[in-house]
Design an enzyme around this catalytic site. Structure first.
Site, PDB file in Angstrom:
ATOM      1  N   GLU A 184      -5.337  -2.394  12.286  1.00 56.77           N
ATOM      2  CA  GLU A 184      -5.583  -3.355  10.949  1.00 56.77           C
ATOM      3  C   GLU A 184      -6.180  -5.046  10.982  1.00 56.77           C
ATOM      4  O   GLU A 184      -6.833  -4.975  10.179  1.00 56.77           O
ATOM      5  CB  GLU A 184      -3.388  -4.146  12.005  1.00 56.77           C
ATOM      6  CG  GLU A 184      -2.601  -3.335  11.612  1.00 56.77           C
ATOM      7  CD  GLU A 184      -2.640  -1.666  10.718  1.00 56.77           C
ATOM      8  OE1 GLU A 184      -3.105  -1.669   9.284  1.00 56.77           O
ATOM      9  OE2 GLU A 184      -2.309  -0.882  10.535  1.00 56.77           O
ATOM     10  N   GLU A 197       0.406  -0.786   0.108  1.00 54.39           N
ATOM     11  CA  GLU A 197      -0.082  -0.227  -0.122  1.00 54.39           C
ATOM     12  C   GLU A 197       0.207   1.245  -0.189  1.00 54.39           C
ATOM     13  O   GLU A 197       2.104   0.878   0.757  1.00 54.39           O
ATOM     14  CB  GLU A 197      -1.236   0.139   1.529  1.00 54.39           C
ATOM     15  CG  GLU A 197      -2.221   1.009   1.210  1.00 54.39           C
ATOM     16  CD  GLU A 197      -3.152   1.110   2.489  1.00 54.39           C
ATOM     17  OE1 GLU A 197      -2.740   0.532   2.895  1.00 54.39           O
ATOM     18  OE2 GLU A 197      -3.646   2.201   2.247  1.00 54.39           O
TER      19      GLU A 197
HETATM   20  N1  TRP Z   1      -3.556   0.677   5.115  1.00 57.89           N
HETATM   21  C1  TRP Z   1      -1.908   1.323   6.529  1.00 57.89           C
HETATM   22  C2  TRP Z   1      -2.788   1.477   8.144  1.00 57.89           C
HETATM   23  O1  TRP Z   1      -3.461   2.924   8.217  1.00 57.89           O
HETATM   24  C3  TRP Z   1      -1.009   2.291   6.472  1.00 57.89           C
HETATM   25  C4  TRP Z   1       0.267   1.960   6.446  1.00 57.89           C
HETATM   26  C5  TRP Z   1       0.678   0.826   5.902  1.00 57.89           C
HETATM   27  C6  TRP Z   1       0.481   2.840   5.029  1.00 57.89           C
HETATM   28  N2  TRP Z   1       2.140   1.353   5.675  1.00 57.89           N
HETATM   29  C7  TRP Z   1       2.045   2.176   4.434  1.00 57.89           C
HETATM   30  C8  TRP Z   1       0.253   3.540   3.557  1.00 57.89           C
HETATM   31  C9  TRP Z   1       3.003   3.003   3.668  1.00 57.89           C
HETATM   32  C10 TRP Z   1       1.034   3.929   2.664  1.00 57.89           C
HETATM   33  C11 TRP Z   1       2.784   3.599   2.902  1.00 57.89           C
HETATM   34  O2  TRP Z   1      -3.543   1.097   8.691  1.00 57.89           O
HETATM   35 ZN    ZN Z   2      -5.693   1.624   8.599  1.00 51.83          ZN
END
Ligand code: TRP
Ligand code: ZN
Length: 885
Positions: free
Chosen positions: A304, A127
């Site tokens: 998470e 992500e």
């Molecule tokens: N989806 C993740 C969260 O909020 C966010 C996240 C984790 C993220 N690692 C990342 C976003 C690296 C951008 C880049 O739980």
């Molecule tokens: Zn999140």
């Protein structure tokens, strides 16, 4: 970094994907110099697409293409084009199998996106757009596919090979290598893909779901961390249970895995069935982790886990919808933490963060709505606005609908959209359809940037026995021009009588008297709106925006005496705390003005007496008290200023703190002793946490004012501490004191004891660099050449550079501008190593508007210097270019 001109992506340009990928079969060969990735994609045209392009375009960044084949036939050069950030396969059919082989270099990957190495293990972060650094793909969340992944690696170096879903095959290969195959039965976007390979231990647990299914819980860590897993696993089980009870949501695979890695850009990642965590957000044992860390781990593990429904089962159509999953999931984790601990304290912490940092973001150059309309680099939009304000918006829906209808809405949302990639509009629609409440006006919260301001006016009419409340709203918005239409604001409200009792609220046309409510959530929907309450026999004190029922700035109208009354009588815990904050803010602000004028400082004695009252109160909840004893932070005071004088704020606040310490020494000593008889072993329950926090707040207050008796207490607490909370609290108190000899000794012995533990070393660094007293530029620079520092590790960067620029404010903002230059130097260095970290780090420079002309010029100068750098990443380019006047 990127050759391509930074391009702005617009929500209004969204088009459905022209192709879909039903199945994704991946094969990884992990080697010591590189990794070979083979992919087999079952591609077909999307029947719902808006267009029918001849060519298939795939995303890909920094990939070395070895071969590409369609339906088993290798393509020659004329049949595809390699682009700077992608691959074009020319003239494709309606359905076909695409096979690619690419070479990537995880060992050289310092941006920590895609596949990279963290200490001795391989791991991934996909992500938002990291998957395209692994193989060519349709790297967008509305392309959902079934994944089957085989990982091959050396058996002795990487005995553990993990990916999403269930393990379906494994075996030995030649040359001491082995393989494992994983299959994920759930379709998912590629940003939820994960792979881990390493020499890891697993700590196992089990959970039985509400329908009686047994789920294996398995936490993977490097061997030295095996005694730091228990808290995360307990938090996970509690989250699983809570999501069943509160949302009716059950876990859907037979195994749930958590992996801890040391090098990670953010806190953690919700990859399907295989959550990957920053070590600092998951590993804990009492002697190395503080209470704050215990609570953070509980919240992040829950966050998470909750994504499995709010994010994975129902995902985002495009990245403009990021808050669909993040805002909702933060709301869910906040409710979970509130249920597990003190609801009031959780609310105080969240509002504090929102008002200090999100409000600042929303008043700065990167201000954006909860659903942005455009971006250059999506990584820059993992912001407080998307997460925290997004959660407030969901919280307002919860308040407007009530718990029961909200649950009906979330049931409908999950049921209607399970397996789909959707938008925030779909979320609202489900809430509206299930509840029958019209949320049309409410939707404005998603699209308008900026923090609404509410002006409050009220009057009491003795003869008519009415209380009239008039609310006016406006919004200094960056994206709505002058004509901001009013928001739908849930305004929680009560009236208190002189004994602090809630008065029944009877609005003008209410007929029934007996069951009148004592708290109302007013639907504040007009630019200006008046509410009249009847049968009010005596002058009441209004309780406004209870529980901070909307993310707005309330123009304060309470007098100091009213605030004092509310500090001891408010029935809403959050507002009670806030009354104390407002009083302290008011006093510190007028004292900073005195400081600027060179006038002598003195503290309004009513504040001291109010604190005394709190300290000796028998009835106040300790968790709340521990929060009430903390003065508003320098950052919050800066945020509230039109033009902030950091030195004046610092001195005025310290003067108040020292005066409180001197005048309340007996009460603070008593408080220290009353709360230091905690039973061992350590427990992270919220009552114990509140008591430790009270004790340590008292200690810090006393020591910062230079009290020699407090020094003795701090030294003995430091020497005898049974847990990291007490040990680090005494260290912090010493570091922030004038007792330099004792401070040096403690810092030295602390490092000697903990130098092998990265999580503790991070605390040791940030305690020093974040201290206004000790975190001088000179000390920070010398820590950057200490063996403990590593610029490639984001946690170390945050502990040193981040702590200095965000917490040691008098030093960062020193008049010479050396603090700004230091930050810019490091942003430039990190721009090539890790653009995501570089662009987050630069934030303090973008807040130039808050400071005087000279500092503004210096900050702008550094931003311009960064912008002048060659090969600026999209990340840094976007933030810096938007921040220059
Ligand atoms: N989806 C993740 C969260 O909020 C966010 C996240 C984790 C993220 N690692 C990342 C976003 C690296 C951008 C880049 O739980
Ligand atoms: Zn999140």
């Amino acid at each position: 970094m990127k050759e391509a001109q930074p391009r702005t992506i617009f929500l209004k340009d969204y088009k459905k994907p022209p192709f879909l990928i039903d199945e994704t079969v991946l094969h990884f060969d992990l080697n010591e110099k590189n990794a070979i990735v083979r992919s087999r994609l079952d591609v077909r045209r999307n029947p719902d697409a808006d267009s029918r392009p001849k060519d298939l375009y795939l995303d890909g960044v920094e990939l070395e293409l070895n071969s590409v084949a369609v339906d088993g036939v290798l393509l020659n050069k004329g049949q595809y084009e390699e682009l700077s950030e992608g691959l074009k396969v020319l003239d494709v059919a309606d359905t076909f199998v695409l096979e690619c082989e690419t070479l990537i270099r995880p060992q050289e990957n310092t941006c920590l996106e895609g596949l990279y190495k963290s200490s001795s293990m391989f791991c991934t972060q996909c992500e938002a757009e990291g998957f395209r650094r692994i193989t060519y793909y349709l790297d967008r969340p509305d392309v959902m596919s079934r994944f089957k992944t085989t990982i091959c690696a050396d058996n002795s170096l990487y005995p553990v090979l993990l990916s999403n879903g269930n393990e379906t095959d494994k075996g030995d290969l030649d040359n001491g290598r082995h393989f494992v195959t994983w299959e994920d039965p759930f379709r998912k976007p590629c940003y939820l893909f994960a792979l881990v390979a390493g020499n890891l231990l697993n700590i196992d647990d089990q959970y039985t779901t509400m329908t009686g299914r047994k789920v294996d819980l398995r936490m993977f860590v490097e061997p030295q961390n095996k005694d730091k897993c228990e808290h995360a696993l307990n938090s996970l089980k509690a989250s699983m249970k809570w999501d069943e009870e509160v949302y009716g949501r059950e876990y859907d695979l037979d195994i749930f895995m958590i992996v801890a890695v040391d090098d990670f850009n953010m806190g953690a990642m919700e990859n399907k069935g295989l959550n990957i965590f920053n070590s600092s957000c998951v590993l804990a044992k009492p002697d190395t982790a503080t209470d704050a860390t215990y609570q953070r781990i509980e919240a992040i593990v829950a966050h998470e886990y909750f994504h499995n429904w709010s994010g994975n089962r129902v995902t985002c159509r495009d990245w403009f919808q990021l808050s669909l999953k993040e805002g909702f999931t933060v709301f869910r984790d906040a409710e979970f933490s509130a249920d597990m601990n003190s609801r009031t304290v959780k609310r105080i912490e969240d509002v504090n963060l929102l008002r200090t940092a999100q409000f600042a973001e929303d008043a700065g150059p990167m201000s954006h709505p909860v659903r942005p309309a455009s971006f250059i680099e999506i990584s820059n939009f993992y912001t407080l606005t998307i997460y925290e304000k997004g959660a407030e918006v969901v919280g307002m829906i919860h308040r407007l609908l009530g718990a029961e209808l909200f649950r009906k809405g979330s049931d409908l949302y999950f049921e209607r959209h399970d397996g789909q990639a959707v938008t925030t509009d779909d979320f609202i629609q489900a809430m509206q359809d299930a509840s029958g409440k019209d949320l049309t006006q409410f939707k404005r919260w998603y699209d308008i940037a900026g923090t609404p301001v509410i002006d409050v006016d009220y009057s009491y009419d003795k003869s008519a026995q009415t209380f009239t409340l008039t609310l006016k709203q406006s919004c200094p918005s960056s994206n709505a021009g002058d004509a901001v239409e009013p928001f739908h604001i849930p305004f929680a409200f009560a009236l208190l009588d002189s004994n602090g009792c809630n008065i029944p609220l009877i609005q003008q046309d209410d007929a029934v008297f007996a069951n009148a409510p004592t708290e109302l959530v007013l639907d504040f929907v007009e630019q200006e709106q008046t509410f009249v309450f009847q049968h009010i026999e005596k002058t009441p004190v209004p309780s406004l925006l209870r529980g901070f029922s909307a993310p707005v700035r309330l123009k304060e109208t309470h007098s100091r005496d009213q605030l004092l009354f509310l500090m001891s009588n408010e029935t809403d815990g959050f507002n009670r705390w806030d009354a104390g904050q407002k009083l302290a803010v008011d006093i510190i602000r007028s004292m900073s003005e005195d400081y600027i004028k060179g006038e002598p400082l003195s503290v309004d004695s009513r504040l001291i007496e109010a604190y005394r009252g709190l300290l000796i109160s028998k009835s106040i909840d300790k968790a709340l008290l521990s929060k009430m004893l903390l003065l508003p932070s320098e950052s919050y005071l800066i945020e509230l200023s039109e033009v902030a004088n950091v030195d004046a704020i610092h001195h005025a606040r310290n003067f108040v703190r020292d005066t409180l310490a001197n005048q309340l020494k007996p009460e603070l000593m008593q408080c220290y002793h009353d709360n230091s008889d905690l039973d061992v072993p350590y427990s992270a329950d919220f009552t114990s946490i509140a008591r430790r926090s009270l004790k340590n707040t008292a200690l810090a207050l006393l020591l910062s004012a230079g009290d020699p008796d407090a020094l003795a207490l701090a030294e003995s607490q430091y020497a005898n501490a049974e847990n990291m909370t007490d040990q680090s609290a005494s260290l912090i108190a010493l570091v922030n004191s004038d007792f330099s000899e004792q401070r040096e000794a403690a810092l030295k012995s602390f490092y000697a004891r903990w130098s092998k533990d990265p999580q503790v070393v991070e605390q040791w660094l940030s305690i020093q660099c974040g201290s206004p007293k000790y975190g001088t530029l000179e000390n920070v620079k010398s820590l950057m050449s200490h063996e403990a520092f590593d610029i490639k590790n984001p946690n170390k960067v945050r502990s040193v550079i981040g702590a200095f620029c965000n917490q040691s404010l008098v030093n960062f903002h020193m008049a010479s501008g050396a603090g700004y230059e230091f930050l810019a130097d490091n942003v430039i260095k990190l721009n090539t190593l890790n653009p995501q970290i570089a662009s987050r780090l630069v934030t303090p420079l973008t807040r130039w508007k808050k400071f005087d002309q000279d500092r503004q010029a210096l900050m702008q100068g550094q931003l311009k210097r960064i912008l002048g750098e060659e090969s600026l990443s999209k990340d840094v380019y976007e933030v810096v270019s938007k921040s220059i006047k």
